[in-house]
Design a protein around this motif. Sequence first.
Motif, short mmCIF file in Angstrom:
data_model
loop_
_atom_site.label_atom_id
_atom_site.label_comp_id
_atom_site.label_asym_id
_atom_site.label_seq_id
_atom_site.Cartn_x
_atom_site.Cartn_y
_atom_site.Cartn_z
N MET B 14 -25.30 4.10 10.48
CA MET B 14 -26.34 3.15 11.38
C MET B 14 -25.61 1.86 11.52
O MET B 14 -25.56 1.25 12.52
N ASP B 15 -25.37 1.31 10.45
CA ASP B 15 -24.76 -0.05 10.25
C ASP B 15 -23.41 -0.27 10.59
O ASP B 15 -22.78 0.09 9.72
N ARG B 16 -23.17 -0.83 11.67
CA ARG B 16 -21.99 -1.00 12.35
C ARG B 16 -21.47 -2.14 12.14
O ARG B 16 -20.42 -2.47 12.27
N SER B 17 -22.15 -3.21 11.53
CA SER B 17 -21.82 -4.53 11.49
C SER B 17 -20.90 -4.90 10.35
O SER B 17 -20.08 -6.16 10.40
N ILE B 18 -20.57 -4.07 9.49
CA ILE B 18 -19.77 -4.24 8.29
C ILE B 18 -18.76 -3.07 8.24
O ILE B 18 -19.34 -1.94 8.16
N PHE B 19 -17.56 -3.47 7.92
CA PHE B 19 -16.63 -2.58 7.85
C PHE B 19 -16.02 -2.57 6.37
O PHE B 19 -15.69 -3.70 5.98
N SER B 20 -16.05 -1.56 5.85
CA SER B 20 -15.53 -1.23 4.47
C SER B 20 -14.38 -0.31 4.45
O SER B 20 -14.41 0.90 4.69
N GLN B 21 -13.31 -0.64 3.25
CA GLN B 21 -12.23 0.13 3.40
C GLN B 21 -11.65 0.06 1.97
O GLN B 21 -11.57 -0.96 1.44
N ILE B 22 -11.22 1.18 1.32
CA ILE B 22 -10.60 1.17 0.08
C ILE B 22 -9.17 1.07 0.38
O ILE B 22 -8.49 1.90 1.15
N ILE B 23 -8.42 0.26 -0.34
CA ILE B 23 -6.88 0.03 -0.30
C ILE B 23 -6.39 0.28 -1.70
O ILE B 23 -6.84 -0.60 -2.59
N HIS B 24 -5.41 1.23 -1.88
CA HIS B 24 -4.58 1.07 -3.08
C HIS B 24 -3.33 0.40 -2.94
O HIS B 24 -2.59 0.48 -2.08
N ILE B 25 -3.26 -0.68 -3.65
CA ILE B 25 -2.36 -1.54 -3.57
C ILE B 25 -1.03 -0.96 -4.03
O ILE B 25 -0.77 -0.83 -5.21
N ARG B 26 0.03 -1.25 -3.12
CA ARG B 26 1.18 -0.44 -3.27
C ARG B 26 2.31 -1.37 -4.01
O ARG B 26 2.07 -2.65 -3.87
N SER B 27 3.06 -0.66 -4.91
CA SER B 27 4.09 -1.60 -5.66
C SER B 27 4.87 -2.49 -4.81
O SER B 27 4.94 -3.74 -5.12
N TYR B 28 5.51 -2.16 -3.66
CA TYR B 28 6.17 -2.81 -2.89
C TYR B 28 5.54 -4.11 -2.02
O TYR B 28 5.98 -4.69 -1.43
N GLU B 29 4.26 -4.00 -2.15
CA GLU B 29 3.12 -5.08 -1.68
C GLU B 29 2.86 -6.24 -2.39
O GLU B 29 2.30 -7.13 -2.13
N SER B 30 3.61 -6.14 -3.83
CA SER B 30 3.52 -6.92 -4.73
C SER B 30 4.64 -7.88 -4.75
O SER B 30 5.80 -7.38 -4.61
N ASP B 31 4.73 -9.00 -5.62
CA ASP B 31 5.77 -9.82 -5.86
C ASP B 31 6.53 -9.59 -7.17
O ASP B 31 5.92 -8.68 -7.90
N LEU B 32 7.12 -10.52 -7.67
CA LEU B 32 8.04 -10.32 -8.84
C LEU B 32 6.96 -10.33 -10.29
O LEU B 32 7.51 -9.96 -11.14
N TYR B 33 5.84 -10.92 -9.79
CA TYR B 33 4.72 -10.80 -11.01
C TYR B 33 3.78 -9.61 -10.75
O TYR B 33 2.85 -9.54 -11.63
#
Lengths: 266, 266
Positions: B14-33
């Motif tokens: 019913m409520d389309r005013s909020i969008f919510s999404q699960i994200i698995h953060i990938r290794s290559y999306e991270s920095d050297l830390y």
Amino acid sequence: MLNVNRPQIYKKPMDRSIFSQIIHIRSYESDLYHEATLTQIANYLQEAAGRHVIEMDLGISVADLIAKGLGWVLTRMQIQVFEMPQAYDTVQLDTFPTGFDKYYLYRDFLLKQAHTDSVCLQATSVWAVIDFAKRGIVPIPDFIKQMPLTAQPLMPSPKGKIPKIGQITHSRTFQVRWFDLDQNQHANNVQFLNWAIEALPETWLRANQAKRVDIAFRNEALYGETIHSQVAIDPEQITSLHRLLKDNQEEIAQVQIQWAARPMPK
Amino acid sequence: MLNVNRPQIYKKPMDRSIFSQIIHIRSYESDLYHEATLTQIANYLQEAAGRHVIEMDLGISVADLIAKGLGWVLTRMQIQVFEMPQAYDTVQLDTFPTGFDKYYLYRDFLLKQAHTDSVCLQATSVWAVIDFAKRGIVPIPDFIKQMPLTAQPLMPSPKGKIPKIGQITHSRTFQVRWFDLDQNQHANNVQFLNWAIEALPETWLRANQAKRVDIAFRNEALYGETIHSQVAIDPEQITSLHRLLKDNQEEIAQVQIQWAARPMPK
């Protein structure tokens, strides 16, 4: 709330030899034609390989190996593209090891449309184990050879060298950036493919699509280093040969790409 | 097969005013830390905004607007980081519009750890509508103002200008690359943040973490253009001011970043 994909409870199935993952291709992972970029595809493949050895829980993940002073090294990858997926497509990526010899592990990948099973691309890769103290590749340790192998190879493993580059037709220089670095403090080697392709002229990239990529990784690239990306295009064969050199002429990668003329826009 | 996350059947709530999404953060999306990079975070946010207007099915998605000769333009974004998520973390990203005025739509974002609800960061953004024929921003059309608004803003919308850069302490030059281009044939503006940060010296990036980012987008960058990324670091305030210029001195973005000293490694 819209479209909440709650994390699923993890169940460990019997067959751990194949890892399979659903990927929703994001808009920013695609190019100006809305197709997933080759560098993003290479990222997906390496991520799935890393994820697989974590999920197998056999003590052979990147973190497990680091604790032993060892590391996984990707030495060669071939990708064969049938039909590149597009932004917002939902694809399934399967990966599995296919065999070992003394120094190398072989691993294949299959990427298909999740809803139709139409195959987008297949890939094969060659991995070695590096001993950080010995500063070199060592025979694959026995505890790694415990990995279960049930799947057949999708395509022949790459044999022999990538042809030496002839008359250089194009070149470009890059500097290794901060955000190119991975946790090993060197450039994520997916950047090598990026630097290789970016040296091609815009007219070539607009007119052609990569259909087969063969890349050999020779060495690492560190923050701030200058990378000379050289290309020899053979327009007759619609093929490009690439090499990446540092200032000291040390070669860090060789690449061969077969292209096909891009269909005219409808 | 391991860990197959099958695509879920989509149910329109019913409520389309909020969008919510699960994200698995990938290794290559991270920095050297091993922390997600700011440029990847900015990618997640823009992707979620685009996804939301598609899923709302109100005829206000990027594709819907293009068909009318219109486009969404991000003009300003502020990101406040509490604790940056790490590679392999599972996070939930919520986004919702918070209001309109004549020329602007306001949209907020909340990123939290999916398993603990611990807030990683919040962000606020300002969007305008461009008319390609008129080559400029137009009042927000009425059909867009149909968007349901139910959520309260998380943080104040950015008001006023980003301070003018003073004495330049560091600079670097970039060329717009092929893989920087998005389907609008110009550089994805997430690259602007990348170019800004990459001009900082390695010692600064190793010693500090970005805690608050404010970026104003002024213009587009096209393939092959040269981008001059200039920085004025104020080490007393642990703040950096940035501007991105083309060869003709046209400004394409201004950025202000507040940093905090990185905790010493354990």
